[in-house]
Design a protein around this motif. Structure first.
Motif, PDB file in Angstrom:
ATOM      1  N   LYS A   1       0.845  -1.200   0.000  1.00 14.98           N
ATOM      2  CA  LYS A   1       0.000   0.000   0.000  1.00 14.98           C
ATOM      3  C   LYS A   1       0.877   1.244   0.000  1.00 14.98           C
ATOM      4  N   LYS A   2       0.456   2.240  -0.758  1.00 16.12           N
ATOM      5  CA  LYS A   2       1.234   3.470  -0.886  1.00 16.12           C
ATOM      6  C   LYS A   2       1.236   4.244   0.433  1.00 16.12           C
ATOM      7  N   LEU A   3       2.404   4.677   0.851  1.00 18.60           N
ATOM      8  CA  LEU A   3       2.497   5.542   2.028  1.00 18.60           C
ATOM      9  C   LEU A   3       2.046   6.956   1.674  1.00 18.60           C
ATOM     10  N   PHE A   4       1.548   7.669   2.644  1.00 18.80           N
ATOM     11  CA  PHE A   4       1.124   9.072   2.479  1.00 18.80           C
ATOM     12  C   PHE A   4       0.162   9.286   1.306  1.00 18.80           C
TER      13      PHE A   4
ATOM     14  N   GLY B   1      -3.385   5.507  17.252  1.00 19.67           N
ATOM     15  CA  GLY B   1      -4.144   4.423  16.640  1.00 19.67           C
ATOM     16  C   GLY B   1      -5.032   4.870  15.488  1.00 19.67           C
ATOM     17  N   LYS B   2      -5.329   6.173  15.426  1.00 15.39           N
ATOM     18  CA  LYS B   2      -6.166   6.682  14.330  1.00 15.39           C
ATOM     19  C   LYS B   2      -5.295   7.043  13.121  1.00 15.39           C
ATOM     20  N   LYS B   3      -5.884   6.970  11.944  1.00 14.71           N
ATOM     21  CA  LYS B   3      -5.245   7.563  10.766  1.00 14.71           C
ATOM     22  C   LYS B   3      -5.521   9.064  10.816  1.00 14.71           C
TER      23      LYS B   3
ATOM     24  N   ASP C   1       2.596   5.237   8.531  1.00 12.83           N
ATOM     25  CA  ASP C   1       1.477   4.559   7.858  1.00 12.83           C
ATOM     26  C   ASP C   1       0.123   5.112   8.280  1.00 12.83           C
ATOM     27  N   LYS C   2       0.129   6.074   9.218  1.00 14.86           N
ATOM     28  CA  LYS C   2      -1.130   6.671   9.669  1.00 14.86           C
ATOM     29  C   LYS C   2      -1.350   8.078   9.099  1.00 14.86           C
TER      30      LYS C   2
END
Length: 342
Positions: A2-5, A269-271, A304-305
């Motif tokens: 999965k693409k970061l940012f 823990g949240k994006k 990753d968030k």
């Protein structure tokens, strides 16, 4: 992998001049009937193409088919009178002519679902769809019927939930609820605002987001910001409860404001959609400025968030400026991806 940012926008993008008067909220349509329907779809295509060309990863409709991010949804509910508008003070900041609640509110038909299906048919990219949040809806009308903010918010939440479930079925990947009122009515957020928001997201399996900003780049908002002092700590009051909620993503205003970035630690823990583009100025950010905002966010949240985003909607900007800001957002995110890869 999965693409970061992955980049996205907070919501609205400028409308083409042939559809509505530019650089204006609540701008009246220039077309009517079938021509308006076709015009809205064409504008949605254009908006999608501009996001794609700019390098935006999570795309939206740019809110091309609605006049305003809140009132368009409200006007489609029963129990609301939008013929006889009343003037109210919105978020204690500015007066606006808004619809009134004159009876029990309920959703008789879908509002944006056909638009969402159309957007889904036009792209393979992940789609984010914005809906107004219950508290912000309550604050954007005149309530002559319930005369109780919490009761009305829960009725709105029920209608929003029906809409959100249909949007999910239409292929929307992220449903975002816009709650700028969360930065104003801090006690109410903790008393019932988050609870109303969770009622709106009940039963959804797609990702959910809440967008909490300091408002569009209109004069009433920029004037208000000048009164907020050296540090804007509104988020600190509400984030602990939001962190405990079931909402997956929190969208924030981070660039050119006075929000201390360490508030991000309260969202463990949240994006986090990190607003790295200022929508209250015509100055185009450089990719390096965007990257600097993201680097700062990385001190307080995991890579990753972090989802680079705009601070708020861009409807009041010119299309050329919005386009360049989106390009800067994508380029800034790419700088950070390369740095982490190295």
């Amino acid at each position: 992998m999965k693409k970061l940012f992955p980049t996205s926008t907070a919501g609205s993008l400028p409308k083409p001049t042939w559809l509505a008067e530019p650089e204006k909220l609540w701008s009246p349509w220039k077309l009517e009937g079938k021509a308006l329907l076709n015009g809205k779809q064409d504008a949605l295509r254009v908006s999608l193409q501009e996001q794609t060309v700019a390098g935006i990863d999570i795309v939206s409709d740019g809110e091309q088919t609605r006049q305003h991010f809140v009132t368009t949804f409200i006007e489609n509910l029963s129990g609301v009178d939008f013929e006889n508008k009343k003037t109210v003070r919105i978020r204690d900041r500015y007066d606006a002519s808004v619809p009134g609640v004159i009876g029990p509110v309920s959703r008789q038909k879908s509002v944006f679902v056909e638009d969402a299906k159309f957007l889904r048919s036009q792209t393979d990219q992940p789609i984010k769809w914005a809906l107004p949040g219950p508290m912000t809806m309550v604050d954007t009308l005149y309530d002559d019927y319930y005369q109780d903010r919490k009761t009305l918010a829960f009725e709105f939440a029920k209608a929003l939930n029906e809409e959100a479930r249909e949007l999910q079925a239409a292929g929307v990947d992220i449903i975002q609820f816009d709650e700028p009122a969360f930065n104003v009515f801090l006690d109410e957020v903790n008393d019932w605002g988050i609870e109303a928001l969770e009622r709106a997201t009940e039963g959804l399996t797609c990702e959910t987001a809440v967008h909490i900003c300091y408002g569009y780049g209109i004069k009433a908002n920029t004037d208000w910001k000048k009164t907020l002092g050296a540090e804007w700590r509104h988020y600190e009051t509400t984030f602990p409860a939001i962190q405990k909620s079931s909402i997956n993503i929190v969208s924030l205003e981070c660039h050119n404001g006075r929000v201390p970035m360490e508030v991000l630690t309260l969202l463990k823990g949240k994006k986090i959609m990190v607003g790295a583009i200022d929508v209250a100025t015509d100055t185009i950010e450089t990719p390096e400025e965007v990257a600097a905002t993201l680097r700062e966010a990385l001190k307080y949240a995991d890579a990753d968030k972090i989802y680079p985003c705009t601070n708020c909607g861009m409807a009041p900007l010119s299309r050329e400026i919005a386009r360049q800001k989106l390009q800067a957002l994508a380029a800034g995110a790419e700088i950070i991806r390369r740095e982490l890869a190295d």
